[in-house]
Design a protein around this motif. Structure first.
Motif, PDB file in Angstrom:
ATOM      1  N   LEU A 122      -8.376   5.237  -0.283  1.00  0.00           N
ATOM      2  CA  LEU A 122      -8.220   6.525   0.381  1.00  0.00           C
ATOM      3  C   LEU A 122      -9.441   7.402   0.144  1.00  0.00           C
ATOM      4  O   LEU A 122     -10.068   7.349  -0.918  1.00  0.00           O
ATOM      5  N   ARG A 123      -9.749   8.219   1.133  1.00  0.00           N
ATOM      6  CA  ARG A 123     -10.766   9.252   0.967  1.00  0.00           C
ATOM      7  C   ARG A 123     -10.074  10.611   0.973  1.00  0.00           C
ATOM      8  O   ARG A 123      -8.899  10.729   1.327  1.00  0.00           O
ATOM      9  N   ALA A 124     -10.784  11.635   0.553  1.00  0.00           N
ATOM     10  CA  ALA A 124     -10.197  12.974   0.426  1.00  0.00           C
ATOM     11  C   ALA A 124      -9.531  13.407   1.727  1.00  0.00           C
ATOM     12  O   ALA A 124     -10.095  13.261   2.817  1.00  0.00           O
ATOM     13  N   GLY A 125      -8.319  13.933   1.612  1.00  0.00           N
ATOM     14  CA  GLY A 125      -7.572  14.401   2.775  1.00  0.00           C
ATOM     15  C   GLY A 125      -6.622  13.372   3.347  1.00  0.00           C
ATOM     16  O   GLY A 125      -5.817  13.685   4.227  1.00  0.00           O
ATOM     17  N   GLN A 126      -6.677  12.146   2.843  1.00  0.00           N
ATOM     18  CA  GLN A 126      -5.787  11.099   3.335  1.00  0.00           C
ATOM     19  C   GLN A 126      -4.570  10.938   2.437  1.00  0.00           C
ATOM     20  O   GLN A 126      -4.561  11.335   1.273  1.00  0.00           O
ATOM     21  N   GLN A 127      -3.546  10.326   3.014  1.00  0.00           N
ATOM     22  CA  GLN A 127      -2.300  10.078   2.293  1.00  0.00           C
ATOM     23  C   GLN A 127      -1.848   8.649   2.563  1.00  0.00           C
ATOM     24  O   GLN A 127      -1.876   8.187   3.705  1.00  0.00           O
ATOM     25  N   ALA A 128      -1.454   7.949   1.511  1.00  0.00           N
ATOM     26  CA  ALA A 128      -0.906   6.600   1.644  1.00  0.00           C
ATOM     27  C   ALA A 128       0.606   6.660   1.525  1.00  0.00           C
ATOM     28  O   ALA A 128       1.132   7.209   0.555  1.00  0.00           O
ATOM     29  N   LEU A 129       1.305   6.110   2.503  1.00  0.00           N
ATOM     30  CA  LEU A 129       2.764   6.035   2.484  1.00  0.00           C
ATOM     31  C   LEU A 129       3.163   4.586   2.245  1.00  0.00           C
ATOM     32  O   LEU A 129       2.861   3.706   3.060  1.00  0.00           O
ATOM     33  N   ILE A 130       3.832   4.341   1.133  1.00  0.00           N
ATOM     34  CA  ILE A 130       4.243   2.994   0.750  1.00  0.00           C
ATOM     35  C   ILE A 130       5.750   2.914   0.854  1.00  0.00           C
ATOM     36  O   ILE A 130       6.470   3.614   0.125  1.00  0.00           O
ATOM     37  N   ALA A 131       6.237   2.097   1.766  1.00  0.00           N
ATOM     38  CA  ALA A 131       7.680   1.997   1.992  1.00  0.00           C
ATOM     39  C   ALA A 131       8.373   1.412   0.768  1.00  0.00           C
ATOM     40  O   ALA A 131       7.891   0.454   0.161  1.00  0.00           O
ATOM     41  N   ARG A 132       9.504   1.997   0.411  1.00  0.00           N
ATOM     42  CA  ARG A 132      10.265   1.479  -0.721  1.00  0.00           C
ATOM     43  C   ARG A 132      10.953   0.167  -0.371  1.00  0.00           C
ATOM     44  O   ARG A 132      11.039  -0.739  -1.209  1.00  0.00           O
ATOM     45  N   MET A 133      11.439   0.078   0.861  1.00  0.00           N
ATOM     46  CA  MET A 133      12.130  -1.124   1.300  1.00  0.00           C
ATOM     47  C   MET A 133      11.225  -1.929   2.211  1.00  0.00           C
ATOM     48  O   MET A 133      10.504  -1.370   3.046  1.00  0.00           O
ATOM     49  N   PRO A 134      11.231  -3.265   2.092  1.00  0.00           N
ATOM     50  CA  PRO A 134      10.390  -4.095   2.955  1.00  0.00           C
ATOM     51  C   PRO A 134      10.763  -3.940   4.421  1.00  0.00           C
ATOM     52  O   PRO A 134      11.900  -3.622   4.769  1.00  0.00           O
ATOM     53  N   ALA A 135       9.760  -4.129   5.291  1.00  0.00           N
ATOM     54  CA  ALA A 135      10.011  -4.102   6.734  1.00  0.00           C
ATOM     55  C   ALA A 135      10.785  -5.350   7.135  1.00  0.00           C
ATOM     56  O   ALA A 135      11.110  -6.208   6.303  1.00  0.00           O
TER      57      ALA A 135
END
Length: 400
Positions: A293-306
């Motif tokens: 990630l670079r500044a200003g970005q957000q990572a969303l990691i799903a708790r449950m698998p797709a």
């Protein structure tokens, strides 16, 4: 000066001097709901604040009144005050709805000065107050120390490292001769700030925890967290910093500022970068790609698998940093939030349970407010927005 200007200034003056009447409270409430009048009203607040400060009025008292009327936290540096207030005026005029902040502000002032109305209570007559600074420190031997009221005191000596509280902040000092672990936990209704042995600053939101060694003597600096934690990591050449997030994700850094929200009742783990760079990994899923990630970005990691069984990472390129960091800055930021999202935050801050009598209403919220208001004031603001609740003990029931 027109009649309206005189009225605004006189109204604000009475508030500052403690001379306001119940009629004044209703007048201010009405004015604050009229977006066309907000610029003049905010200007009157700014002028009266500056006048009082210049004439020797107690700074702390003037600041407190201004903050409550305006619904913001004013900066400590005097030169920044005007910019903050003017920005607030522009924001309020542009916002789709500011009634949440404004009605709560007026209600808070009116009820707390005159003790009118019936406050929200926990069933035993005790008013439900907002959260505060505090935490529980679990030492290496399993003993626990309640930090809620400690401002300056030595806490423990462990493996050659001293833990002490200085001005309300837990600090670790010393190099250490053995690796032992401590855990800081905040229950609901608490937040806390500590400094790790390497000088990194850590802020815990309510219902959160961090586990860490009292001395980073190994080749890396590793910590484990739950809940929501903000990091300002001290740079250390050749000694990377890593965070294991609820055993579901891993964040690795060298020196940076970032926030991680990993509450169990949230759909995603969210890692938001303010400065520097971080590497986000979806935990044990070795087949999923890591993301830098670079500044200003957000990572969303799903708790449950797709559906395909994979737990990937979604990157938001333009994250709402102000909203993400509102909790650390002493604010609620409900802009664009669903009612369910708002209620989750209230559960953690007021240590209450929220239930819905007939499902979760489909409503989006708009508004900001300081977090130092009691639950009764907040409920009045929600009612103004058409959200009706009933409090039974520490259970808040949202009505249809």
């Amino acid at each position: 000066m027109n009649t309206d200007d005189k009225q605004y200034k006189e109204l604000i003056r009475r508030w500052f001097n403690g001379e306001e009447s119940e009629e004044d409270a209703y007048t201010l409430h009405t004015l604050l709901k009229d977006n066309n009048r907000l610029p003049e009203l905010i200007a009157a607040l700014e002028e009266e604040y500056n006048n009082l400060s210049a004439t020797g009025y107690p700074e702390e008292q003037a600041r407190g009144l201004a903050e409550k009327i305006a619904g913001i936290k004013l900066p400590d540096h005097e030169s920044e005050v005007k910019g903050k207030l003017r920005f607030l005026g522009r924001w309020r005029v542009a916002a789709a709805s500011v009634l949440l902040v404004l009605s709560i502000t007026v209600y808070f002032l009116a009820t707390h000065k005159r003790n009118t109305g019936t406050p929200a209570t926990a069933g035993n007559g005790t008013e439900i107050k907002p959260g505060m600074q505090g935490a529980v420190l679990t030492l290496a031997d399993g003993s626990q120390v309640l930090l809620d009221t400690i401002q300056n005191s030595a806490i423990a000596m462990q493996g050659g490292v001293s833990a002490r509280v200085t001005n309300g902040v837990l600090v670790y000092e010393g190099t250490g001769n053995e690796i032992v672990y401590n855990t800081i936990s905040t229950p609901k209704g608490r937040q806390y700030h500590l400094t790790l042995p390497d000088g990194s600053g850590i802020w815990l939101n309510a219902a959160s925890s961090i586990r860490f060694p009292t001395s980073f003597s190994g080749p890396e600096r590793h910590t484990e967290i739950t809940g929501e934690v903000y990091f300002e990591i001290a740079a250390s050449s050749g000694k990377p910093f890593s965070v294991s997030v609820s055993n579901k994700a891993l964040v690795q850094v060298l020196g940076t500022h970032f926030n991680i929200n990993s509450y169990e009742n949230e759909e995603n783990i969210a890692a938001t970068l303010l400065e520097g760079s971080i590497l986000a990994s979806p935990g044990r899923n070795k087949s999923a790609a890591d993301v830098v990630l670079r500044a200003g970005q957000q990572a969303l990691i799903a708790r449950m698998p797709a559906g395909n069984g994979q737990t990937g990472i979604k990157v938001v390129n333009d994250a709402d940093i102000e909203k993400v960091m509102a909790w650390k800055n002493g604010l609620f930021n409900f802009n664009g939030a669903s009612l369910a999202e708002v209620m989750k935050e209230l559960e953690r801050w007021y240590d209450i349970e929220v239930v819905y009598e007939q499902g979760i209403p489909e409503k989006r919220m708009t508004g900001k407010m300081t977090k130092d208001i009691s639950l009764d004031g907040l409920l009045v603001g929600l009612k103004e927005l058409g959200i009706n609740c009933r409090l039974e003990g520490r259970k808040l029931i949202v009505l249809p």
